[in-house]
Design an enzyme around this catalytic site. Structure first.
Site, PDB file in Angstrom:
ATOM      1  CE  LYS A  44      87.442  44.636  15.936  1.00 34.19           C
ATOM      2  NZ  LYS A  44      88.067  45.254  17.113  1.00 34.19           N
TER       3      LYS A  44
ATOM      4  CD  GLN B 129      86.629  47.340  19.954  1.00 34.59           C
ATOM      5  OE1 GLN B 129      86.882  46.347  19.301  1.00 34.59           O
ATOM      6  NE2 GLN B 129      86.597  48.547  19.413  1.00 34.59           N
TER       7      GLN B 129
ATOM      8  CG  ASP C  96      94.103  46.016  17.233  1.00 35.86           C
ATOM      9  OD1 ASP C  96      93.660  46.036  16.068  1.00 35.86           O
ATOM     10  OD2 ASP C  96      93.389  46.230  18.223  1.00 35.86           O
TER      11      ASP C  96
END
Length: 297
Positions: free
Chosen positions: A54, A98, A121
């Site tokens: 990422k 995460q 997200d």
């Protein structure tokens, strides 16, 4: 019939290139680059690899990458304090914590603490509600990437019969909502669905996200269907001590009858980070009040 292979890696590369071009234009207008903050708790090897990927992709797109690494012993309050600081940071447009988190931390509480307008997200309950009611929000990256691949392959999805196998909050449920928004007739199936093969056989579109290696067999697939395999499962390889990645679909069997199918790896997987960058760029435009071409993203 021999299915066409849907090249998610190539599509993702094209999307990332497009995002980079729009990012440069945004930076010129706004006087700053879009910013993505990633929070990693602990030292899970798979998570570390993903976070590095990422970071690399964010920089390549011309965005600012902010990494916050906390030890596995970090308390829930320490993580929540980090999230709140990022909520208040004007340089940060997108926040990603995460997953998975260590067992002593409440994932739902952490997600609920993220500013919904920075939740790139798409896991916050506000964004889940926005998706369900047809309002603008941020959609989980993997299902949005699946829809992009489907529309690129098929075009108009209206009226098609779609079966989503899997009911997770991350893929299955948002995937079904996105397909409904495209005017598909949608069934959410799962491992406990009665006569699952018969349900799958009627589908023009099959999205497999059940998390079981090669569970969906080739003779479950309707001839001419398009198959999107979200599964990533590591199984023993042909050589002792070696492993390989397979999807939730028996690729060889399905490819013999489907019109098109995503491979594993190289199908859906590369789309996730590309769509994350896209979501971050959209968030930056909205937060800065800078107009953008919605059709381009």
């Amino acid at each position: 019939m021999s299915a066409d292979i849907i090249d998610g890696k190539a599509f993702a590369a094209s999307l990332r290139e497009k995002v980079a071009g729009i990012t440069a234009a945004f930076t010129a207008k706004a006087g700053r680059a879009p910013g993505l903050a990633v929070v990693l708790v602990g030292e899970d090897p798979a998570s570390q690899v993903y976070v590095r990927s990422k970071h690399k992709a964010t920089i390549e797109a011309g965005m600012e990458s902010f990494e916050h690494r906390l030890p596995a012993t970090a308390t829930q309050d320490e993580l929540l304090a980090t999230v709140r600081r990022l909520n208040a940071d004007d340089a940060v447009d997108g926040i990603l914590v995460q997953l998975p988190l260590p067992a002593h931390i409440n994932e739902s509480l952490v997600i609920a603490t993220i500013d919904p307008d920075k939740d790139v997200d798409g896991f916050h309950v506000v964004n889940v509600g926005r998706l369900a009611t047809g309002l603008h929000g941020y959609v989980p990256c993997t299902p949005l990437g699946c829809v992009m691949l489907l529309k690129d392959r098929i075009g108009d999805l209206a009226g098609l019969d779609a079966v989503v196998i899997g009911r997770s909050n991350i893929v299955g449920k948002p995937m079904a909502q996105l397909l409904l928004a495209e005017s598909c007739t949608v069934t959410i199936a799962h491992s406990r669905t009665k006569d699952l093969p018969a349900v799958v056989r009627r589908a023009d579109i099959v999205v497999a996200a059940v998390g079981r290696p090669e569970m969906i067999k080739g003779d479950w697939i309707k001839p001419g269907a398009v198959v999107i395999d979200v599964g990533i499962n590591r199984v023993p390889g042909a050589e002792p001590g070696k492993t390989k990645l397979v999807g939730d679909v028996d690729f060889a069997g399905a490819a013999a009858v489907a019109a098109a199918i995503t491979p594993v790896p190289g199908g859906v997987g590369p789309m996730t980070i590309a769509v994350l960058l896209r979501n971050t760029l959209v968030a930056a435009h909205r937060r800065a009040g800078v107009a953008y071409d919605k059709g381009a993203l």
